[in-house]
Write an enzyme that holds these catalytic residues in place. Sequence first.
Site, PDB file in Angstrom:
ATOM      1  N   ASP A   1       0.907  -1.110  -0.032  1.00  0.00           N
ATOM      2  CA  ASP A   1      -0.004   0.008  -0.024  1.00  0.00           C
ATOM      3  C   ASP A   1       0.981   1.157   0.108  1.00  0.00           C
ATOM      4  O   ASP A   1       1.785   1.163   0.379  1.00  0.00           O
ATOM      5  CB  ASP A   1      -1.057   0.128   0.996  1.00  0.00           C
ATOM      6  CG  ASP A   1      -2.051   0.891   0.936  1.00  0.00           C
ATOM      7  OD1 ASP A   1      -1.987   1.665   0.047  1.00  0.00           O
ATOM      8  OD2 ASP A   1      -3.253   0.827   1.532  1.00  0.00           O
TER       9      ASP A   1
HETATM   10  C1  BGC Z   1      -5.292   3.270   0.223  1.00  0.00           C
HETATM   11  C2  BGC Z   1      -5.091   2.171  -1.129  1.00  0.00           C
HETATM   12  C3  BGC Z   1      -4.906   3.172  -2.264  1.00  0.00           C
HETATM   13  C4  BGC Z   1      -3.533   3.937  -2.306  1.00  0.00           C
HETATM   14  C5  BGC Z   1      -3.116   4.479  -3.604  1.00  0.00           C
HETATM   15  C6  BGC Z   1      -3.939   4.030   0.252  1.00  0.00           C
HETATM   16  O1  BGC Z   1      -3.883   5.139   1.258  1.00  0.00           O
HETATM   17  O2  BGC Z   1      -5.134   2.781   1.314  1.00  0.00           O
HETATM   18  O3  BGC Z   1      -6.330   1.597  -1.241  1.00  0.00           O
HETATM   19  O4  BGC Z   1      -4.962   2.287  -3.596  1.00  0.00           O
HETATM   20  O5  BGC Z   1      -3.587   4.649  -1.160  1.00  0.00           O
HETATM   21  O6  BGC Z   1      -4.138   5.926  -3.685  1.00  0.00           O
END
Ligand code: BGC
Length: 733
Positions: free
Chosen positions: A273
């Site tokens: 993530d």
């Molecule tokens: C979220 C993800 C997301 C990523 C990129 C993170 O904060 O948990 O679900 O894909 O950011 O935007």
Amino acid sequence: MRRGPAVRSRFFPILSLFTLLSTAPALPAGERPLYLDPNQPREARVDDLLGRLTLEEKIGLIHGDSKFSTAPVPRLGVPQLWLTDGPHGVREDVGPHDWNAAGHTDDYATFMPALSVLGSTWNPDLACAYGEVLGEESRARGKDIILSPIADIARTPLCGRIYEYFGEDPHLVTRFSVESVRGIQAHDVAACIKHFAGNNQEMGRQTLNIDMDERTLREIYLPPFQAAIREASVWALMGAYARFRGERCACSDYLINRILKKEWGFQGLVISDWGATYSTREAVLGGLDLEMGTLKIGSEEGRPYRDYYLADPFLEGLRQGEYPMSLLNDKVRRNLRVLFALHVFDARKAGALNTPAHQAVAQRIAEEGIILLKNLGEALPLDLSRISSVAVIGENAVRRNANGFFGAGVKTMHEITPLDGIVKRVGDNVNVTYSAGYSKEGGDSNLLDRAVIAARQADVAIVVAGLNHSRYLDDEGWDRKDLRLPYGQDELIERVVQANPRTIVVLMSGPAIEMDPWLDRVPAVLQAGYPGMEGGTAIAGVLFGDVNPSGKTTCTYPKRLMDSPAHALDTYPGTNGTLFYKEGLWVGYRWFDAKNIEPLFPFGFGLSYTRFDYSGLRLVKGRRPEDPAVTAEFEITNPGRRAGAEVAELYVHQEHPSLPRPVKELKGFKKVLLKPGETQKVSLPLNRDAFAFFDAARGGWVAEEDTFTILIGSSSRDILLQDTVNLAQTKPR
Ligand code: BGC
């Protein structure tokens, strides 16, 4: 060698300083390398390309070189790989090196209903159609991996991202995850299923250490991920932020190396993530294949990429002999495999963006996902021939939701609000007034009075209430503080229904909302969720009877927060940085069943403008090994005067399990469309897995010799048919 800043356009990579300094020779003229030959097996192509990459080029492939891309290798024709959010459509472009909107003019996309709406359709075919929209639009936008679907289980109704979840039941979440992945990947785009694993609340998501017993992990939280690999060959998976049993999820030896890669044989890419990587050693050894979004303090302003844990620090470690090359090669191999799976060196499918067909899918999901929670005295549908005025009340009637999301904003060509939809549908003969009733910003106390007057003067009042994507409501990064409506909306609804008993409440929010202050007094309630760009059309369609509602809840709505397991057991939000899932298997309806608690609305509940009769259950046992273990066959009739769709739900109960099991567990469901007076036969096949539970002491999944009751119903609390079947023991798988 330090890598200099790379300047790139979005679709046409320009040679970076890094590439110019690369010591590897370009391909000799005339040679057609094996990896460019589409007739060669994928693994041979991967090996060939891997063998041609320099150490530095390999490192460039396993970490971000902007917010959403990895470095290209132009000398070998390896393009920059582009990732994008997200669940609700292809995200508006940001950055490249920050989260601000990029200001592009070509980054519009179809704004889809939220995944909670998709889940409440209980129609997995729509998950596939949804995936196809995302896949085609990703291709058209030059994206290779889309960070969707979300396979997290709705464990607490407070979760700030619950509106992005399919629901609380692993079988339901599995069916929707698998079909979404299939749809996306049919278009030469990789799905990235997220967030692996134990990501079930926003509060403390970056710091918590999650723990649960092994059986709960296997039976509740892992099945959607495993099925997405086994049934849909998902190409990428995102590791969550938190720690699991002390290890960072995105770099967890247990979750990633042992379960995901070894036990399940996952061949694809594990992506962190954004910012979920915290150490080179953990990332290298813990199975992370692509590091994204790391924010390192002290890095060169805006260009921290060479400082990523899997960038220079890893390179240095490899040079010093701290890590074997095989670890790097495995990560690169997985990255390359995705490139070949997406046919980036071959003829690749074309995309399509913002098409009427995509908008039609958005509308259909919204129509099928709206849930009729209450309809006393057939208050709905509204009969336009008997109405001359409608008072539409509430800020959500005019709020546009597409671009308010933290992690998944979509730039949409249009967004039909509920007010737009109602005005368009009723035409010129009906007078529609709009009053806000409250302000999100606070302040104006006259708003409430004005709404009450408008309601009193109209034939019907429609209060579009709910939440929005603000902090502590339905938003990433924060959970809700309670299940009440904010901004005094409870009082607003009470006052409006006092002024006009013909008041319809339309809720726009994730599940679930406490409604006790007004539910008894309001004749009809719709849960519309966040229904995407055609949401207003779909809501009006349901209100005025063009669409017969067929959505069902995917989460139990508790009467009180303290009725739901994580809160009843006081495990939320964790203690001293650790969160143990004390309720174990008893998540959602499993808990309400075991404790005999009456929910506000049960799991799997939703009304229709017609009704359905169930009859004639027969349980047919399979004869050959390849047959389903049991098939439940029964009939559903629509005795009413309107066509309607019904979701038949199948739950399994084991009579004498050797370990405690939930009272019942969803193992099958089917949505059938029935004309007035029509009867249809429904067949729900169950394989042995549907009867199994996880017993670590016996080495895994076991389906015991026992009597099983098959329960068929219209909701988890409305079981209409049941029968038993005896099954023999099967070995653990
Ligand atoms: C979220 C993800 C997301 C990523 C990129 C993170 O904060 O948990 O679900 O894909 O950011 O935007």
